[in-house]
Structures are given as structure tokens and as C-alpha cells.
Design a protein around this motif. Structure first.
Motif, PDB file in Angstrom:
ATOM      1  N   GLU A  35       0.832  -1.210   0.000  1.00 47.69           N
ATOM      2  CA  GLU A  35       0.000   0.000   0.000  1.00 47.69           C
ATOM      3  C   GLU A  35       0.864   1.257   0.000  1.00 47.69           C
ATOM      4  O   GLU A  35       0.639   2.181  -0.775  1.00 47.69           O
ATOM      5  CB  GLU A  35      -0.870   0.021   1.262  1.00 47.69           C
ATOM      6  N   THR A 179      -8.354   1.147  -2.382  1.00 47.31           N
ATOM      7  CA  THR A 179      -8.168  -0.082  -1.598  1.00 47.31           C
ATOM      8  C   THR A 179      -8.954  -1.232  -2.217  1.00 47.31           C
ATOM      9  O   THR A 179      -8.442  -2.344  -2.356  1.00 47.31           O
ATOM     10  CB  THR A 179      -8.614   0.155  -0.141  1.00 47.31           C
ATOM     11  N   ASP A 183      -7.093  -4.565  -3.628  1.00 47.62           N
ATOM     12  CA  ASP A 183      -7.435  -5.879  -3.079  1.00 47.62           C
ATOM     13  C   ASP A 183      -8.105  -6.765  -4.130  1.00 47.62           C
ATOM     14  O   ASP A 183      -7.824  -7.960  -4.220  1.00 47.62           O
ATOM     15  CB  ASP A 183      -8.350  -5.729  -1.863  1.00 47.62           C
TER      16      ASP A 183
END
Length: 196
Positions: A35, A179, A183
């Protein structure tokens, strides 16, 4: 591409021990490190790709492919041979050049078919079949995502929406979209059986 506006590109010259360490952690499967690495590098990666590919939508797509490749192949990074930044930018440049070559090859095929009077060449038929099979596989893998991941990935890749547009349509913060995309792409990679 909204996430690029949130991040200031970092210099591609010089060495950043922090980036080297982050990439080493990513090689061990550390998602938090990925990240942070993603946030630090995406603007520079996108900028390089955009200069090669020229088309913004294509550049966004290639930038995401590059970051997935960085996640998958981080173990190949050798700090003794160069910096994390130069390694990632080499991956980005290679992917961008591949995209340009692929687009040129497709254009050349279309020209050949047109010159042949519309006859469909054998390699075109084989390519069409392969593309359909891969599309079915991607659809099956998309079904394995959470509803929120599937929405974000589908809107960005199939709907052609930018990250800020996806955030607006889903009424969620831009960071949440990033995010979900990250993912979702990791889960797609695993489903597709792409080795890290």
C-alpha cells in the motif's frame, strides 16, 4: 486518473532506502508495505507510462498492470543491482512499450485483413477464440470478488470510469476505491493463477 492527483511524483534519480525496504517487504507478501509503495510510486509510474502510451485511459490500465506485476514479482528485486525506483520504472517502461507494440500489431493485422478483401486470417480466428476463453475465465474470477471489489473493478476496467468517477458513483471516498481496486486485483491475480 484521480489517484495521481493525490500524490506528488518522486524523483526517479537517486536512491531511496525507504523504497528499497518497502519493496523488500512486498517481496515477503506484506500488504501494508505494498500500500505504501503503491502510494509513493503510482504518480511516477503513471507519468512514465503516459509519456510512452499517450492515451490516458490506456496509461491508467497499464499503470495498474505494472503495480500488480510489482506485487507478483517483487522477489526479483535485487538491491545490489539498483534501486527500487529504477526497478519499478523499468517494469513500467517495458509494459508501456509492450502496450504500444501490441496496439501497432493489432492495427497491422486489421490493415492486412482489409487488404485481403475482408477475409479473416487464421491467426485472427485463433486470437478471437483465446480472447473469449480468457474473458470467461476473468468473469469467473470476478464472481469470486466481494460485491464492493467487483463493482469498483468492473466500473474502472469495463465501464471506463476513472477512480474519482467510481468514488463519486459509489458514493465512497477515493481511498476506499483505491483499496477495493488493489485488493480486488490481488484476488484476481490469485484466481487467475498468476505466480508471484
Amino acid at each position: 486518473m484521480g489517484f495521481v492527483n493525490d500524490v506528488v511524483p518522486i524523483s526517479v534519480t537517486g536512491r531511496s532506502p525507504e523504497l528499497d525496504e518497502l519493496l523488500t517487504l512486498v517481496a515477503r507478501g506484506d500488504e501494508t508495505a505494498f500500500e505504501r509503495l503503491y502510494d509513493r510510486l503510482i504518480a511516477s509510474v503513471f507519468g512514465l507510462i503516459r509519456r510512452v502510451v499517450r492515451d490516458r485511459a490506456q496509461a491508467e490500465e497499464v499503470a495498474q498492470e505494472v503495480m500488480v506485476e510489482v506485487w507478483r514479482t517483487a522477489a526479483r528485486f535485487d538491491p545490489a543491482r539498483g534501486s527500487a525506483m529504477s526497478w519499478v520504472m523499468t517494469v513500467a517502461h517495458r509494459r508501456a512499450v509492450d502496450r504500444v507494440r501490441s496496439a501497432q500489431a493489432a492495427s497491422d493485422r486489421e490493415d492486412r485483413v482489409a487488404r485481403m478483401g475482408g477475409e479473416v486470417a487464421y491467426d485472427h480466428v485463433a486470437e478471437t477464440v483465446t480472447t473469449r476463453l480468457e474473458g470467461e475465465r476473468v468473469r469467473r474470477c470476478l464472481d469470486g470478488l466481494t460485491e464492493l471489489q467487483r463493482q469498483a473493478v468492473t466500473m474502472a476496467y469495463y465501464g471506463g470510469y476513472s477512480y474519482p468517477e467510481v468514488a463519486g458513483l459509489l458514493k465512497v471516498p477515493l481511498g476506499t476505491v483505491k483499496t477495493r481496486m488493489r485488493d480486488g486485483l490481488v484476488r484476481l491475480r490469485d484466481c487467475m493463477g498468476v505466480e508471484r
